[in-house]
Write an enzyme that holds these catalytic residues in place. Sequence first.
Site, mmCIF file in Angstrom:
data_model
loop_
_atom_site.group_PDB
_atom_site.id
_atom_site.type_symbol
_atom_site.label_atom_id
_atom_site.label_comp_id
_atom_site.label_asym_id
_atom_site.label_seq_id
_atom_site.Cartn_x
_atom_site.Cartn_y
_atom_site.Cartn_z
ATOM 1 N N ARG A 259 -31.463 44.149 -2.425
ATOM 2 C CA ARG A 259 -30.390 45.002 -2.060
ATOM 3 C C ARG A 259 -30.998 46.554 -2.225
ATOM 4 N NH1 ARG A 259 -27.697 40.923 -4.791
ATOM 5 N NH2 ARG A 259 -28.930 41.799 -6.616
ATOM 6 N N ILE A 260 -31.402 46.996 -3.331
ATOM 7 C CA ILE A 260 -31.859 48.335 -3.552
ATOM 8 C C ILE A 260 -32.698 48.801 -2.655
ATOM 9 C CG2 ILE A 260 -32.766 50.040 -5.198
ATOM 10 C CD1 ILE A 260 -31.374 48.366 -7.360
ATOM 11 N N ASP B 19 -42.406 41.174 -0.268
ATOM 12 C CA ASP B 19 -41.387 40.245 -0.921
ATOM 13 C C ASP B 19 -41.656 38.803 -0.753
ATOM 14 O OD1 ASP B 19 -38.864 38.854 -1.707
ATOM 15 O OD2 ASP B 19 -38.027 40.942 -1.656
ATOM 16 N N ALA C 133 -37.295 50.211 -11.051
ATOM 17 C CA ALA C 133 -37.014 48.668 -11.504
ATOM 18 C C ALA C 133 -37.034 48.569 -12.907
ATOM 19 C CB ALA C 133 -37.896 47.572 -10.502
ATOM 20 N N ARG C 134 -38.269 48.067 -13.306
ATOM 21 C CA ARG C 134 -38.351 48.143 -14.984
ATOM 22 C C ARG C 134 -39.721 48.333 -15.213
ATOM 23 N NH1 ARG C 134 -33.689 47.812 -15.100
ATOM 24 N NH2 ARG C 134 -32.272 46.113 -15.868
ATOM 25 N N GLU D 94 -38.339 51.123 -24.316
ATOM 26 C CA GLU D 94 -37.218 52.293 -24.269
ATOM 27 C C GLU D 94 -36.623 52.603 -25.485
ATOM 28 O OE1 GLU D 94 -35.026 51.467 -20.579
ATOM 29 O OE2 GLU D 94 -36.738 51.590 -19.287
ATOM 30 N N ALA E 298 -28.786 54.413 -12.821
ATOM 31 C CA ALA E 298 -27.488 53.655 -12.509
ATOM 32 C C ALA E 298 -26.441 54.245 -13.458
ATOM 33 C CB ALA E 298 -27.645 52.279 -12.890
ATOM 34 N N HIS F 200 -33.957 56.263 -17.815
ATOM 35 C CA HIS F 200 -33.267 55.032 -17.192
ATOM 36 C C HIS F 200 -31.848 55.426 -16.988
ATOM 37 C CE1 HIS F 200 -33.360 50.408 -17.739
ATOM 38 N NE2 HIS F 200 -32.612 50.684 -16.551
HETATM 39 P P1 NAD Z 1 -32.312 42.082 -5.735
HETATM 40 O O1 NAD Z 1 -32.402 40.871 -6.271
HETATM 41 O O2 NAD Z 1 -31.238 42.244 -4.614
HETATM 42 O O3 NAD Z 1 -33.801 42.272 -5.178
HETATM 43 C C1 NAD Z 1 -34.899 42.082 -5.778
HETATM 44 C C2 NAD Z 1 -36.083 41.592 -4.534
HETATM 45 O O4 NAD Z 1 -37.019 41.378 -5.465
HETATM 46 C C3 NAD Z 1 -35.551 40.167 -4.235
HETATM 47 O O5 NAD Z 1 -35.539 40.308 -2.612
HETATM 48 C C4 NAD Z 1 -36.618 39.296 -4.605
HETATM 49 O O6 NAD Z 1 -37.076 38.423 -3.466
HETATM 50 C C5 NAD Z 1 -37.808 40.212 -4.902
HETATM 51 N N1 NAD Z 1 -38.728 39.732 -5.676
HETATM 52 C C6 NAD Z 1 -38.979 38.703 -6.468
HETATM 53 N N2 NAD Z 1 -40.237 38.707 -7.065
HETATM 54 C C7 NAD Z 1 -40.958 39.321 -6.502
HETATM 55 C C8 NAD Z 1 -42.350 39.692 -6.490
HETATM 56 N N3 NAD Z 1 -43.206 38.900 -7.453
HETATM 57 N N4 NAD Z 1 -42.805 40.644 -5.741
HETATM 58 C C9 NAD Z 1 -42.024 41.333 -4.770
HETATM 59 N N5 NAD Z 1 -40.845 41.064 -4.840
HETATM 60 C C10 NAD Z 1 -40.304 40.032 -5.624
HETATM 61 O O7 NAD Z 1 -32.341 43.176 -6.790
HETATM 62 P P2 NAD Z 1 -32.065 44.659 -6.603
HETATM 63 O O8 NAD Z 1 -30.315 44.865 -6.875
HETATM 64 O O9 NAD Z 1 -32.547 45.295 -5.367
HETATM 65 O O10 NAD Z 1 -32.633 45.338 -7.994
HETATM 66 C C11 NAD Z 1 -34.187 45.367 -8.144
HETATM 67 C C12 NAD Z 1 -34.314 45.628 -9.259
HETATM 68 O O11 NAD Z 1 -33.961 46.839 -9.886
HETATM 69 C C13 NAD Z 1 -33.850 44.735 -10.444
HETATM 70 O O12 NAD Z 1 -34.427 43.518 -10.807
HETATM 71 C C14 NAD Z 1 -33.553 45.539 -11.672
HETATM 72 O O13 NAD Z 1 -34.500 45.224 -12.831
HETATM 73 C C15 NAD Z 1 -33.722 46.999 -11.373
HETATM 74 N N6 NAD Z 1 -32.527 47.738 -11.357
HETATM 75 C C16 NAD Z 1 -32.948 48.990 -12.177
HETATM 76 C C17 NAD Z 1 -31.954 49.841 -12.548
HETATM 77 C C18 NAD Z 1 -31.950 51.361 -13.140
HETATM 78 O O14 NAD Z 1 -30.936 51.865 -13.570
HETATM 79 N N7 NAD Z 1 -33.286 51.935 -12.781
HETATM 80 C C19 NAD Z 1 -30.499 49.538 -12.078
HETATM 81 C C20 NAD Z 1 -30.256 48.391 -11.301
HETATM 82 C C21 NAD Z 1 -31.351 47.381 -11.150
#
Ligand code: NAD
Length: 317
Positions: free
Chosen positions: A152-153, A173, A230-231, A260, A282, A279
């Site tokens: 999604r992001i 991905d 991401a993390r 963190e 969001a 962080h």
């Molecule tokens: P999502 O589930 O829609 O997308 C994550 C994608 O990562 C998926 O398409 C999945 O197939 C892919 N993936 C899984 N393992 C992988 C790998 N080894 N290599 C490459 N791609 C891989 O999630 P999203 O909503 O897009 O969010 C992504 C990440 O952002 C979350 O996991 C979360 O940790 C992080 N996030 C951070 C904040 C923040 O405040 N900074 C807020 C929301 C989410």
Amino acid sequence: MRKIILTKKLNEKNYQLLQDINDIETVYVLDGNEEAFNEHIKDAEAILLSTAYKMTREVIDNAKNLKVISRTGAGVDNVDVEAASEKGILVLNTPTANSISVAEHTITLILAITKQIIMYDSNLRDGNFKIRRSGKTRDIDGKTLGLIGCGRIGQFVANKCKAAFGMEVIGYDPYIKELPGILIYEDIEEVFKRADYISLHLPLTSETKNLVGERLLGLMKPTSYLVNTARGGIVDEYALAEKLKNEEIAGAALDVFETEPPGMDNPLLQLKNVILTPHSAALSKECSDRVAYEATLGIADYLKGNTPKFIVNKSIL
Ligand code: NAD
């Protein structure tokens, strides 16, 4: 009384979601109040969980009455989902509510690091107007964005970067073979080699822990940037700090850290070619409200006997 722990302050509209449910008691346990948290978790039936607390196996074992953990966010890495599932506890999240805000923050970081906003601002305040001729900024137009994780992001970031800056978007991905507008590579290495920006949008798991370390960072061009919203645990921070110190990559912009808050001895804090945010991707006003709404709705659905929309451990149903 069915006790619900709220670790995030709810606005009026969100609190209303719980209003018409009988026989409930809501208790606020906001950031950092471990003592109250450990006490209330013993008999709570549901918890609205921010990132302030960790639902470890030990905490879950103590939560004898717990039925629902509802995360105010997408990532559930502060929940031991396996331990929760063993106890039949539903783990909910809000995977869609924060995507647009995190995408906006990612793009802000891309712009800020490329245009050296923080460095120019602080030099100007120190009276160094001549810094304008340092030649440290670049253009974004037409550059290549490499997404690691195209969910999604990642897709929001891709669409906005293409529309606003005419960027070429490539990605890796393992679970996606094809996407309109993103050239998906089978090898993560190719993306690290080709991209001008690597932006991480994958979950932190045992497979992705420290994924971005010496080897992958070593493939990046000296003119490339790493962006991580991401993390933190996905990146080996010491390897990244070395690459930045030796100017083997141009810069990094990070919203997330392995620990963190990051320790003051974290080498990334000393480097000038890094931009850091706490962080906060969001945590825009709109996003906080949306996320809290979705997480509260999940609890309300459960309490009313309905199936919540976003269940992480569906297999236990
Ligand atoms: P999502 O589930 O829609 O997308 C994550 C994608 O990562 C998926 O398409 C999945 O197939 C892919 N993936 C899984 N393992 C992988 C790998 N080894 N290599 C490459 N791609 C891989 O999630 P999203 O909503 O897009 O969010 C992504 C990440 O952002 C979350 O996991 C979360 O940790 C992080 N996030 C951070 C904040 C923040 O405040 N900074 C807020 C929301 C989410």
